[in-house]
Each structure stands twice: as C-alpha cells, then as structure tokens.
Design a protein around this motif. Structure first.
Motif, mmCIF file in Angstrom:
data_model
loop_
_atom_site.group_PDB
_atom_site.id
_atom_site.type_symbol
_atom_site.label_atom_id
_atom_site.label_comp_id
_atom_site.label_asym_id
_atom_site.label_seq_id
_atom_site.Cartn_x
_atom_site.Cartn_y
_atom_site.Cartn_z
ATOM 1 N N GLU A 716 75.492 -52.326 48.807
ATOM 2 C CA GLU A 716 76.900 -52.393 48.443
ATOM 3 C C GLU A 716 77.099 -53.205 47.170
ATOM 4 O O GLU A 716 77.918 -52.855 46.304
ATOM 5 C CB GLU A 716 77.699 -52.997 49.605
ATOM 6 C CG GLU A 716 79.197 -53.086 49.352
ATOM 7 C CD GLU A 716 79.829 -51.725 49.115
ATOM 8 O OE1 GLU A 716 80.857 -51.664 48.402
ATOM 9 O OE2 GLU A 716 79.304 -50.725 49.637
ATOM 10 N N THR A 718 74.981 -53.521 44.705
ATOM 11 C CA THR A 718 74.549 -52.698 43.575
ATOM 12 C C THR A 718 75.621 -51.684 43.205
ATOM 13 O O THR A 718 75.909 -51.465 42.021
ATOM 14 C CB THR A 718 73.232 -51.975 43.932
ATOM 15 O OG1 THR A 718 72.233 -52.948 44.261
ATOM 16 C CG2 THR A 718 72.740 -51.137 42.761
ATOM 17 N N ARG A 719 76.234 -51.045 44.225
ATOM 18 C CA ARG A 719 77.278 -50.058 43.931
ATOM 19 C C ARG A 719 78.444 -50.699 43.189
ATOM 20 O O ARG A 719 78.974 -50.134 42.209
ATOM 21 C CB ARG A 719 77.772 -49.433 45.239
ATOM 22 C CG ARG A 719 76.740 -48.577 45.962
ATOM 23 C CD ARG A 719 77.375 -47.804 47.103
ATOM 24 N NE ARG A 719 76.363 -47.215 47.985
ATOM 25 C CZ ARG A 719 75.972 -47.747 49.136
ATOM 26 N NH1 ARG A 719 76.536 -48.871 49.574
ATOM 27 N NH2 ARG A 719 75.037 -47.156 49.866
ATOM 28 N N GLN A 720 78.883 -51.883 43.634
ATOM 29 C CA GLN A 720 80.023 -52.520 42.994
ATOM 30 C C GLN A 720 79.700 -52.986 41.579
ATOM 31 O O GLN A 720 80.546 -52.924 40.682
ATOM 32 C CB GLN A 720 80.498 -53.703 43.847
ATOM 33 C CG GLN A 720 81.080 -53.276 45.194
ATOM 34 C CD GLN A 720 81.886 -54.374 45.861
ATOM 35 O OE1 GLN A 720 82.345 -55.305 45.198
ATOM 36 N NE2 GLN A 720 82.042 -54.261 47.172
ATOM 37 N N ARG A 722 77.661 -51.430 39.566
ATOM 38 C CA ARG A 722 77.635 -50.223 38.742
ATOM 39 C C ARG A 722 79.039 -49.698 38.448
ATOM 40 O O ARG A 722 79.226 -48.918 37.509
ATOM 41 C CB ARG A 722 76.826 -49.127 39.448
ATOM 42 C CG ARG A 722 75.329 -49.406 39.528
ATOM 43 C CD ARG A 722 74.737 -49.654 38.183
ATOM 44 N NE ARG A 722 73.291 -49.765 38.201
ATOM 45 C CZ ARG A 722 72.600 -50.534 37.379
ATOM 46 N NH1 ARG A 722 73.223 -51.247 36.447
ATOM 47 N NH2 ARG A 722 71.282 -50.582 37.441
ATOM 48 N N GLU A 749 69.846 -44.235 44.937
ATOM 49 C CA GLU A 749 71.160 -43.593 44.919
ATOM 50 C C GLU A 749 72.283 -44.612 44.743
ATOM 51 O O GLU A 749 73.327 -44.301 44.178
ATOM 52 C CB GLU A 749 71.369 -42.797 46.204
ATOM 53 C CG GLU A 749 70.531 -41.529 46.281
ATOM 54 C CD GLU A 749 70.648 -40.846 47.629
ATOM 55 O OE1 GLU A 749 71.406 -41.374 48.486
ATOM 56 O OE2 GLU A 749 69.993 -39.807 47.834
ATOM 57 N N SER A 750 72.084 -45.818 45.231
ATOM 58 C CA SER A 750 73.131 -46.838 45.088
ATOM 59 C C SER A 750 73.250 -47.352 43.657
ATOM 60 O O SER A 750 74.254 -47.977 43.310
ATOM 61 C CB SER A 750 72.836 -48.010 46.036
ATOM 62 O OG SER A 750 71.669 -48.708 45.615
ATOM 63 N N GLY A 751 72.206 -47.101 42.817
ATOM 64 C CA GLY A 751 72.280 -47.518 41.419
ATOM 65 C C GLY A 751 71.117 -48.344 40.939
ATOM 66 O O GLY A 751 71.097 -48.757 39.769
#
Length: 777
Positions: A716, A718-720, A722, A749-751
C-alpha cells in the motif's frame, strides 16, 4: 408423444441441414479449385513475362544491340510459353534496344510449332518488335509508362482478332532507370476454360447441374457457359435482369473485405458461390439450382425420419416388454429400501411405487452430496490454511535469517572492524549453517508449491552445456575439500532446450551435492555426462521424440535395491537413525523428480552397494537448426564462475540518500551498516505510513521497502508513493521475506522496480542499488 414428435422433427431438420451444407461445401470446393487453377496460370504468366524483361535488360546492360541476339532470346522463350499467353513482345523506344526499326519477336497462337528457326519456314506469321513512337495510341503502353509498374489491363476486344483479351504490361528500364521499352503479353480470355467438359459429358450435362460465370470486379463477363457470346462481347452481368440483384449482393460483400461467400438468389432460383481471384480483380461465380440441393436433402431427411420412427417404435415395444419383466424385482428392492428408511409406499400402482422409492433415494443422495460439499469446503480451507502457514513460517524464518546472514557478510567484509582468522573461520561456519537452513526452507516451499500445482515454470531456450558447467561450479569447493575429482563429459553439438533454466540447474545441483556427499574422502570421482539419446533406444518411452540424457555418477556408498523406491518420496532418508552419518532432510530427490516430470521427462537410478550410484535424467528435446552453444566431447575442465561487483561502488557520491523501510530493527541495522560503509546516507522508517511521510519530506534517491509491516504494509505504501507525481520516479526495491507463488508479481504490480527475497546477499543488494541509481540518474 409430443417429445417424440419434436425429437423426430428435430432429427429430420438436422439431416436436411447437414445434407444442404454438404452440397454447398462441395460447390464451394469446386469453385475454389477453379479459382486456384486460374490464379496459378495468371501468376505463371506474370513470371514468364517478367523473365523476358530480365533477359532483355541483361542484353542491354551488356551492350548487345544485335537483332539476332534478341531473336535468339525470344525463340528460347517460345518453348516455355504458358498456355494462356496468346502472344508476347517488346515495344522499344527509338534506338532503345537494337539498331534497326523492328525484327521478329513471337509466333501467333495459330501456329502449332513454337521455337523453330523462323527465317527457314515461310508458313509462320511474324509480329515484329515495335518502336513505341509507331504505336503511341496503345493504351496498355501509356498506362505502363504512367503507372511505372507491371499490371493487368482491363479486358478489351482486339481490333485485329475479334477475341476478348487481357494484356499484362510493364516498363523496361536500364541500370540507370532510363525507359528502353515496354513488355506486353496477351491472354485470350476464352482460354481460361472455366467450364471445361469433355464431349461425352456435354450431352448429359443440363442446367440443373449449375454453371460458372467469370467476371471482372466491375461486372464485365469473361466467361458465361449458357451463352459464350456474352463473354466475347464483354457484356456486363448487371445488364442481365435475373442476375442484377445477386451481383449487387456479391459486390456489397466484396466491398466489406470478404473474398468468398454464398449468396441465395430467388431470381435465378439458385445458390451462388463467389470467390475473388487473388492475383487479379476477377471474380468467380458458381451456381447450383435450389432443386439440386433441396430435393435430395428433403428426400433423405424424410426417409431417415421415417426409418428412425419405425426403429424407435420397435425399440419402445421391446423396452416395455423388457420393463414389465424386470419391474417387479426393482419394486421389491425399492420396498426393502423404503422399509429400511421407515418410509411406507402405500400405493399399489407399480409406477407410483417406483416413483416414490426413487425420490426417496434421491433425497438420501442429496444429503450425501451436501456432506461431500461440506467436506470439500473443509479441505479447501485446510489447503488455504496450509498455504498461509507456509507463507507466515517462511516470513518468520527468513526475517531473522536475513539479519544473521547479513551481519555475517558485513563482519566478513570488515564493515564493523577487522576480524582475525579464527573469527573469520567462525563467521564462515555461521554463514554455511545459515545457508543450509535457507536451502531447507526453500526446499520445503518448492515442494509445497509443486504438490499444490502453484509452481509456474519459466520456459526459455537454454544451453544445457552451460547449465552443466555452472552446476558443477556450485559443488567445486565441497569436492576439493574431500579430494574428489569432478569430470564433465559433453557430446558435440548438443541441442538447446526449451526449459526452466533455474529449475533444471536446481535439480542438477541437488544430485551433484548428493554425489559429493556420499562419495568417501580421497580418491573418489563424480562425473556429469550429457548426451543426446533417440527415443527408440528407450524401451519404456512410447514416443518418437528424441531425449537428452543427463547422467551423474559417483563412486560412493551405493544404495541397496530394496531402498531405491523410497528415495524419491518426500522426507524419506535411507539412514534415518539418530546416529546417522550423513545430514539431510530427504527433500532433494523428491524435488528433482517433480521438477523433471514437470518438464515432461523422468529420473532413473542404477546403484550397487559399495560401488556407487548413477542418477539419469531424460528430458524431451527439440533440436534447433543452429545451436547457440557447441561444445566438443571429452573431459572438460570446469571453469570457475567469476562474479565481481563493479569498482564504481567506491565512487558513489555521499549525497545519495536511501530510505530503509523495515519494522525489524536488526534487519534495518544490518542493511544500514552495510550501506553506510559503501558511502551512502540513509533514513529509517518502521512502517509504510512513516515511509510515505519521510519520502515526501526528504525525497530519497532510492527506497528499500519491506512488505509485511504494521500500520501500513509495503504494498500500500508503494502504491501511494507512485500516486504522487513528485515521487513517481524514485526507484523502489521490494526487500521482503514473502517468497510464495505470486508474491513477486504483487510487488511489481504495486509499483516496485525490483524484488529481492530475504535473506539477501548484501553484495547483490548493493549491485542492484547501483544499477537502479544509474538508470534513474
């Protein structure tokens, strides 16, 4: 009766549709054969005429201007002239080819013998090589010059001979691109022979058999069997009222990009198959009357339906008779079942009693099915819990192991200060023990993945020779320590294989480790041999495919025959006593067997106690025409693998900042100490939320992100990161103990830019950091 009636009607309809489809299929096949024949003849004619162009250009480029040379060239082509070519010739520009105005170029089609010496036979009519300025009005000449390419002209009526012709024309240019002539070849459209029939068949042939029409895409008739005069005069099919609607439908489908299809025409009471000729703008139309298709189909369907009805009536009668004879024992059995289940069958009607008993058994069946579904759900939940347990145990074991191996590596590289030789030996012992534990964890996880079907092989073309060499390198130090000689034997020109290179190397290393482990110290030998073996030599393989044989033999303690079958079972060891001599978990050979079977091969073993063992792997192979790797036969020395970190590590600028995100303080300290020694600056975060805040505040050059953390996990976080445009380009390495199937994909996939599984080699981590920083910089 209603279901029977519906069934018979459906059967009749099905038979009718099948017969109709079969008739239309044969019609389509017939049209396709004609189109292919015409297309082949057209392409053959093009090749012939272009060959004349090539020969003409060769003579001109060689400075030949003698008319006799061109005469001889034309005569040589006479003997191979395609049957469609009525005549051919070359129109030269003034002084383009020869020094006189014209000369003999071809014989008309009315002459039977082609290719003779023309001046000696006055019976042959000649047509000369024309000069262009004498015939400027020829349309195919002007079109060829204008288009500057080879093309088929539209059909036209020849002014000299009242026959429909199509001309193939194109420019002839010298090596400098100057126009020196035009090649032309005529096709008599009547020679296409679309409705070719023998004299004996013409009498029996009728309109009911259908006929062919051959037209241009604009509708100009080139061949029309009912009235050949329409083709001679090149009439348009749209001018014929009975064909106008059908032709409009064909043009509509051609405009949609279709090249073949079937049209129903009520005006002509026929089916029409159309197909475009690929090498031209011509279209074949093949007809067959409705009656020719419908009548046989209808007759056959009615006959088959009546026959089926008669057979069904006979079968039903036999069945009722048989049922009456057998119904009483069945009823008695049902009454017994009903009595056992305390269910009373009150009706005396046989069918009612049978129905009641049947539904009673169905109810019990549903109860059993419900119990089976519950058991299946429990098994699925058990499988999920097992996967969850393995994932958690992997994480919990890898996390402290990462700190142990990382600290050991840092101490050996003097990150925390100098160590003496005695301390270095102790550290190496710790490292070997940690790696042994890591191998055990990996083996358990791999076996679990294979057993559950979650493992995915990464197939790629690989050199088995290189894999064999690198596998021996892994056991080289162990063999030297025990004074065991390693030998590699490779057949010449071994084919490359489509395999998972990492998994096959894992299988070879497991077998080599066992061979070295069970070979006594001093004077022993281990041999790895690879050769190609045709399947005909393998009695147990019922296939014609070739196989690649990989054999690993040793001079070890050997295995008794009664113990061989136990070897490939998980967690099974021959010597499992408390005072056993050799260490191990019993997983290695089970993994080898399953990895090889996933590749479509199998493992074999021959062994003799006190002499040694030979493990053989057979892998299916598809030889490549040009193998990327060719290694000679014989005993080959094992080349050491050289892995060196780039010397540019010492040149990294001290202003590079790395954010280390990990809830385990020991792991954070291990990585940070190593990076500090490599002249990096660093920040520490204990969870994903803190990592986001520090990233926004300091904009680090790279982030090392753990995945399983409190508050907010690494995925999570990493997603935020990106999602922020100012932080989207920061390289992120997922540094995690999650090693189950799909974990790598979820991280990427999360970045994340890359993914490393704990425990990680700090040298490898440093190299990956440098690579990502150089790419980002």
């Amino acid at each position: 009766m209603t279901p029977v009636t519906i069934g018979l009607a459906g059967l009749g309809t099905l038979i009718y549709l099948n017969v109709e489809a079969d008739k239309l299929y044969h019609l389509t096949t017939e049209a396709d054969l004609k189109v292919k024949e015409v297309d082949a003849e057209l392409r053959n004619s093009e090749v012939f005429l272009k060959s004349i162009v090539v020969s003409t250009i060769n003579l001109q480029n060689n400075g030949v201007r003698s008319p006799s040379a061109y005469d001889q060239m034309v005569l040589s082509f006479m003997s191979v002239r395609p049957k469609l070519i009525t005549g051919f010739g070359v129109m030269q520009t003034p002084n383009g080819l020869v020094d006189r105005q014209w000369f003999g170029s071809f014989i008309e089609e009315t002459q039977p013998n082609r290719g003779v010496n023309l001046p000696e036979d006055a019976n042959y009519s000649l047509v000369e090589l024309w000069q262009v300025d004498k015939y400027p009005e020829l349309q195919y000449y002007t079109d060829a010059v204008k288009e500057n390419k080879f093309f088929w002209s539209k059909p036209y009526i020849n002014a000299v001979y009242p026959v429909p012709l199509v001309t193939f024309a194109g420019p002839i240019r010298d090596r400098n691109g100057n126009l020196i002539g035009i090649v032309n070849g005529d096709i008599n459209i009547r020679d296409l022979n679309l409705n070719e029939k023998s004299q004996s068949n013409e009498k029996s042939h009728s309109k009911d058999d259908g006929y062919s029409v051959f037209v241009t895409q604009e509708g100009m008739i080139l061949s029309y069997e009912p009235d050949p005069n329409k083709a001679i005069h090149l009439e348009n099919i749209a001018s014929m009222s009975s064909y106008k609607v059908m032709w409009n439908d064909v043009q509509s489908e051609l405009a949609q990009g279709k090249s073949q299809g079937i049209i129903e025409s009520d005006e002509t009471q026929s089916f029409w198959v159309y197909e475009r000729v690929p090498s031209s703008q011509w279209v074949m139309l093949q007809s067959i009357p409705y009656g020719t298709v419908v009548n046989p189909a209808l007759l056959l369907s009615i006959s088959a339906t009546l026959a089926a009805a008669i057979v069904m009536a006979f079968v039903v009668g036999l069945f009722i008779r048989y049922l009456n004879r057998r119904l009483q024992p069945i009823l008695e059995a049902c009454e017994v079942k009903g009595t056992e289940s305390n269910e009373q069958i009150s009706s005396n009607d046989e069918i009612s009693r049978l129905s009641t008993a049947f539904f009673s058994m169905m109810e019990r069946q549903e109860n059993l099915l419900h119990q089976l579904q519950l058991t299946n759900t429990q098994l699925i939940e058990s499988h999920r819990l097992k996967d969850s347990f393995l994932a958690n145990m992997s994480h919990e074991l890898r996390t402290p192991l990462n700190a142990i191996l990382g600290m050991t590596e840092s101490l050996q590289e003097h990150i925390f200060g100098a160590v003496n030789d005695r301390q270095l030996d102790a550290l190496q012992t710790v490292e070997r023990s940690g790696n042994h534990l890591l191998e055990l964890i990996n083996d358990i996880l791999d076996l679990a993945k294979i057993e559950s079907g979650q493992i995915e092989l990464d197939f790629e073309i690989a050199s088995i020779s290189l894999i064999a060499q690198s596998s021996l390198e892994f056991v080289k130090q162990q063999a030297l320590k025990k004074q065991i000689q390693l030998t590699l034997k490779l057949d010449p020109n071994l084919p490359n294989l489509l395999i998972d290179e990492r998994r096959i190397r894992q299988a070879l290393i497991n077998l080599l480790n066992n061979a070295v482990k069970f070979t006594p110290t001093g004077g022993g030998s281990v041999t790895l041999e690879v050769k190609q073996q045709p399947s005909v030599l393998n009695k147990t393989i019922d296939t014609t495919q070739d196989y690649l044989q990989i054999s690993i033999s040793d001079a070890g303690i050997g295995i008794a025959p009664e113990n061989i079958q136990k070897l490939f079972q998980p967690f099974i060891q021959i010597d499992s006593a408390l005072n056993r001599q050799f260490e191990g978990t019993g997983l290695g050979l089970a993994l080898v067997k399953r990895i090889v079977e996933l590749h479509g091969g199998y493992v074999d073993l021959t062994s003799e106690v006190g002499v040694g063992s030979c493990f053989t792997i057979l892998l299916p192979c598809l030889p490549l025409p040009n193998p990327q790797t060719k290694i000679g036969s014989g005993n080959l020395p094992v080349k050491p693998l050289e892995t060196k970190l780039s010397n540019t590590y010492t040149d990294i600028r001290q202003d590079l900042l790395i954010l280390i995100v990990d809830d385990d303080e020991v792991n954070s300290m291990t990585v940070s100490s190593y990076l500090k020694a490599k002249n990096y600056r660093f920040l520490l975060a204990k969870d994903g939320k803190e990592a986001i805040a520090l990233t926004k505040a300091h904009k680090p050059d790279l982030i090392l992100m753990d995945i399983q953390m409190p508050v907010m996990d690494g995925l999570e976080a990493t997603r935020q990161i990106r999602l922020d445009p100012n932080l989207v380009d920061i390289p992120i390495i997922a540094l995690t103990a999650l090693a189950m199937a799909g974990d790598r994909e979820r991280c990427l996939e999360s970045g994340a830019n890359d993914y490393l599984v704990k425990p990680v080699k700090l040298k490898n981590l440093a190299k990956m950091i440098q690579t990502l920083l150089e790419s980002a910089g």
